[in-house]
Design an enzyme around this catalytic site. Structure first.
Site, PDB file in Angstrom:
ATOM      1  N   SER A   1       7.749   4.453  -6.880  1.00 35.23           N
ATOM      2  CA  SER A   1       8.582   3.621  -6.165  1.00 35.23           C
ATOM      3  C   SER A   1       9.916   4.027  -6.657  1.00 35.23           C
ATOM      4  O   SER A   1      10.120   4.727  -7.558  1.00 35.23           O
ATOM      5  CB  SER A   1       8.576   2.075  -6.827  1.00 35.23           C
ATOM      6  OG  SER A   1       9.421   1.265  -6.220  1.00 35.23           O
TER       7      SER A   1
ATOM      8  N   LYS B   1       6.440   1.347 -13.032  1.00 33.89           N
ATOM      9  CA  LYS B   1       6.813   2.562 -12.244  1.00 33.89           C
ATOM     10  C   LYS B   1       7.633   3.728 -12.992  1.00 33.89           C
ATOM     11  O   LYS B   1       7.197   4.780 -12.553  1.00 33.89           O
ATOM     12  CB  LYS B   1       7.548   2.021 -10.961  1.00 33.89           C
ATOM     13  CG  LYS B   1       6.609   1.050  -9.966  1.00 33.89           C
ATOM     14  CD  LYS B   1       5.183   1.838  -9.373  1.00 33.89           C
ATOM     15  CE  LYS B   1       4.638   0.757  -8.718  1.00 33.89           C
ATOM     16  NZ  LYS B   1       3.461   1.383  -7.953  1.00 33.89           N
TER      17      LYS B   1
ATOM     18  N   TYR C   1       7.561  -4.224 -13.378  1.00 34.37           N
ATOM     19  CA  TYR C   1       7.285  -3.463 -12.255  1.00 34.37           C
ATOM     20  C   TYR C   1       8.053  -2.117 -12.536  1.00 34.37           C
ATOM     21  O   TYR C   1       7.582  -0.830 -12.408  1.00 34.37           O
ATOM     22  CB  TYR C   1       7.789  -4.234 -10.791  1.00 34.37           C
ATOM     23  CG  TYR C   1       7.392  -3.135  -9.559  1.00 34.37           C
ATOM     24  CD1 TYR C   1       6.056  -3.127  -9.087  1.00 34.37           C
ATOM     25  CD2 TYR C   1       8.112  -2.489  -8.936  1.00 34.37           C
ATOM     26  CE1 TYR C   1       5.744  -2.736  -7.861  1.00 34.37           C
ATOM     27  CE2 TYR C   1       7.910  -1.894  -7.757  1.00 34.37           C
ATOM     28  CZ  TYR C   1       6.684  -1.779  -7.435  1.00 34.37           C
ATOM     29  OH  TYR C   1       6.298  -1.060  -6.279  1.00 34.37           O
TER      30      TYR C   1
HETATM   31  P1  NAI Z   1       0.008  -3.435  -0.086  1.00 34.14           P
HETATM   32  O1  NAI Z   1      -0.325  -4.825  -0.571  1.00 34.14           O
HETATM   33  O2  NAI Z   1       0.023  -3.599   1.602  1.00 34.14           O
HETATM   34  O3  NAI Z   1      -1.206  -2.648  -0.215  1.00 34.14           O
HETATM   35  C1  NAI Z   1      -1.638  -2.522  -1.647  1.00 34.14           C
HETATM   36  C2  NAI Z   1      -3.305  -2.379  -1.647  1.00 34.14           C
HETATM   37  O4  NAI Z   1      -3.378  -2.275  -3.026  1.00 34.14           O
HETATM   38  C3  NAI Z   1      -3.855  -3.647  -1.213  1.00 34.14           C
HETATM   39  O5  NAI Z   1      -4.910  -3.268  -0.246  1.00 34.14           O
HETATM   40  C4  NAI Z   1      -4.326  -4.206  -2.352  1.00 34.14           C
HETATM   41  O6  NAI Z   1      -5.655  -5.215  -2.033  1.00 34.14           O
HETATM   42  C5  NAI Z   1      -4.784  -3.131  -3.207  1.00 34.14           C
HETATM   43  N1  NAI Z   1      -5.009  -3.685  -4.535  1.00 34.14           N
HETATM   44  C6  NAI Z   1      -4.222  -4.495  -5.343  1.00 34.14           C
HETATM   45  N2  NAI Z   1      -4.738  -4.655  -6.365  1.00 34.14           N
HETATM   46  C7  NAI Z   1      -5.576  -3.784  -6.714  1.00 34.14           C
HETATM   47  C8  NAI Z   1      -6.445  -3.266  -7.547  1.00 34.14           C
HETATM   48  N3  NAI Z   1      -6.499  -4.088  -8.945  1.00 34.14           N
HETATM   49  N4  NAI Z   1      -7.496  -2.579  -7.627  1.00 34.14           N
HETATM   50  C9  NAI Z   1      -7.426  -1.904  -6.212  1.00 34.14           C
HETATM   51  N5  NAI Z   1      -6.824  -2.462  -5.466  1.00 34.14           N
HETATM   52  C10 NAI Z   1      -5.905  -3.057  -5.446  1.00 34.14           C
HETATM   53  O7  NAI Z   1       1.072  -2.934  -0.366  1.00 34.14           O
HETATM   54  P2  NAI Z   1       1.837  -1.314  -0.410  1.00 34.14           P
HETATM   55  O8  NAI Z   1       3.204  -1.570  -0.341  1.00 34.14           O
HETATM   56  O9  NAI Z   1       1.146  -0.498   0.578  1.00 34.14           O
HETATM   57  O10 NAI Z   1       1.641  -0.815  -1.743  1.00 34.14           O
HETATM   58  C11 NAI Z   1       1.035   0.456  -2.122  1.00 34.14           C
HETATM   59  C12 NAI Z   1       1.811   1.178  -3.406  1.00 34.14           C
HETATM   60  O11 NAI Z   1       3.113   1.212  -2.781  1.00 34.14           O
HETATM   61  C13 NAI Z   1       1.897   0.013  -4.643  1.00 34.14           C
HETATM   62  O12 NAI Z   1       1.681   0.795  -5.669  1.00 34.14           O
HETATM   63  C14 NAI Z   1       3.263  -0.227  -4.479  1.00 34.14           C
HETATM   64  O13 NAI Z   1       3.765  -0.735  -5.861  1.00 34.14           O
HETATM   65  C15 NAI Z   1       3.945   0.813  -4.059  1.00 34.14           C
HETATM   66  N6  NAI Z   1       5.299   0.584  -3.257  1.00 34.14           N
HETATM   67  C16 NAI Z   1       5.440   0.110  -2.481  1.00 34.14           C
HETATM   68  C17 NAI Z   1       6.726  -0.100  -1.659  1.00 34.14           C
HETATM   69  C18 NAI Z   1       6.965  -1.263  -0.643  1.00 34.14           C
HETATM   70  O14 NAI Z   1       8.281  -1.196  -0.001  1.00 34.14           O
HETATM   71  N7  NAI Z   1       6.042  -1.799   0.153  1.00 34.14           N
HETATM   72  C19 NAI Z   1       8.022   0.324  -2.392  1.00 34.14           C
HETATM   73  C20 NAI Z   1       7.894   1.031  -3.328  1.00 34.14           C
HETATM   74  C21 NAI Z   1       6.444   1.288  -4.015  1.00 34.14           C
END
Ligand code: NAI
Length: 277
Positions: free
Chosen positions: A144, A161, A157
């Protein structure tokens, strides 16, 4: 070497049922890759995997909790059983809690670090030897901007990260040290319109959300929710990750202009030793 061929290769993506992970799965499948989608939310995982299969892609879904080493090992076993090899791993699953340091419960620290930092560590330790067996491949982890700059109200977080950025930079330098053909990269997104603000949906309700206990944490979370709602479409991120794999790039910044915040912090560190706001 640039221009890595991905057609026919096998990719594993964690957190693949939603947001950026789902976008990576689509991009990879459309590039001719076989894709293993891993996620803890199995009903949505089944749905998106079925949709990709019905569109003619060679994919499977494996319910995986990345915070459990044995589940990550089982994911590797399922991948090899189905496709016989693995070339690409994207450690993308992640969650977030808005709370200031000093007001973050130990349960929140553990929940965040177990998924956001231990998940990628388990992924690297489990998959690296399998990918190196292929003589080529790539491991990407989603960090991130919070991995480059530790802002207020997001302590656990930020720690996780920053750890992910350090993990991937260490890995890439270790791979170069031993002339490995496997490459590493780190995705540092800015605001992306995903379901991350609803991270608690995958959490044991008895281990409930704590950011509402802190006025600062709740205010920040409300701000984050509004900011991400007008953030980048996650579909734009999949091709950025593919580009880094194909062209062997390390840093993937969805919003490069936001990188200035880290540059300014480093400059102030050298000039007057004060922490920027
Ligand atoms: P999202 O919530 O849409 O997708 C995250 C996915 O990870 C979900 O499908 C969820 O079910 C799954 N998940 C959660 N805990 C889990 C576990 N213990 N084991 C396996 N799967 C698990 O969110 P997003 O934004 O697509 O997140 C993806 C990555 O991006 C994350 O690492 C997040 O920290 C990172 N991120 C997101 C940003 C944003 O603005 N959305 C910005 C910077 C980083």
């Amino acid at each position: 070497m640039c221009g890595v061929e991905v057609d026919g290769k096998v990719a594993v993506v964690t957190g693949a049922a939603s947001g950026m992970g789902l976008a990576m799965a689509h991009t990879f499948a459309n590039s001719g890759m076989k894709v293993v989608l891993a996620d803890i939310e199995d009903d949505v995982l089944n749905q998106v995997t079925t949709e990709l299969s019905e569109a003619g892609h060679n994919v499977i879904g494996v319910r995986t909790d990345v915070s459990q080493l044995e589940e990550v090992q089982a994911l590797a076993e399922q991948t090899l059983k189905k496709f016989g090899a693995v070339h690409v791993l994207c450690n993308n699953a992640g969650v977030g809690v808005g709370a200031p340091v000093g007001n973050t419960s130990i349960a929140d620290w553990k929940w965040t670090l177990d998924i956001d930092l231990w998940g990628p560590i388990y992924g690297v330790e489990t998959f690296l030897p399998l990918i190196e067996e292929q003589g080529e491949g790539h491991i990407n982890s989603t960090a991130s901007m919070a991995g480059l700059y530790a802002g207020a109200s997001l302590g656990a977080y930020n720690v996780a990260k920053h750890g992910v950025v350090a993990l991937m930079a260490s890995l890439e330098r270790d791979l170069r040290w031993r002339d490995s053909k496997v490459r590493a990269s780190v995705l540092c997104p800015g605001p992306i319109n995903t379901n991350i603000v609803d991270s608690e949906r995958n959490r044991d309700p008895d281990d409930a959300a704590k950011h509402t206990d802190s006025e600062q944490g709740q205010k920040f979370w409300d701000f984050l929710t509004r900011t991400l709602a007008s953030g980048m479409d996650p579909a734009e991120v999949g091709p950025m990750v593919l580009d880094a794999i194909v062209n062997e790039k390390f840093w993937i910044l969805t919003h490069p202009e936001m990188g200035e915040i880290a540059v300014n912090q480093s400059r102030a560190m050298l000039e007057d030793q004060r922490l920027t706001r």
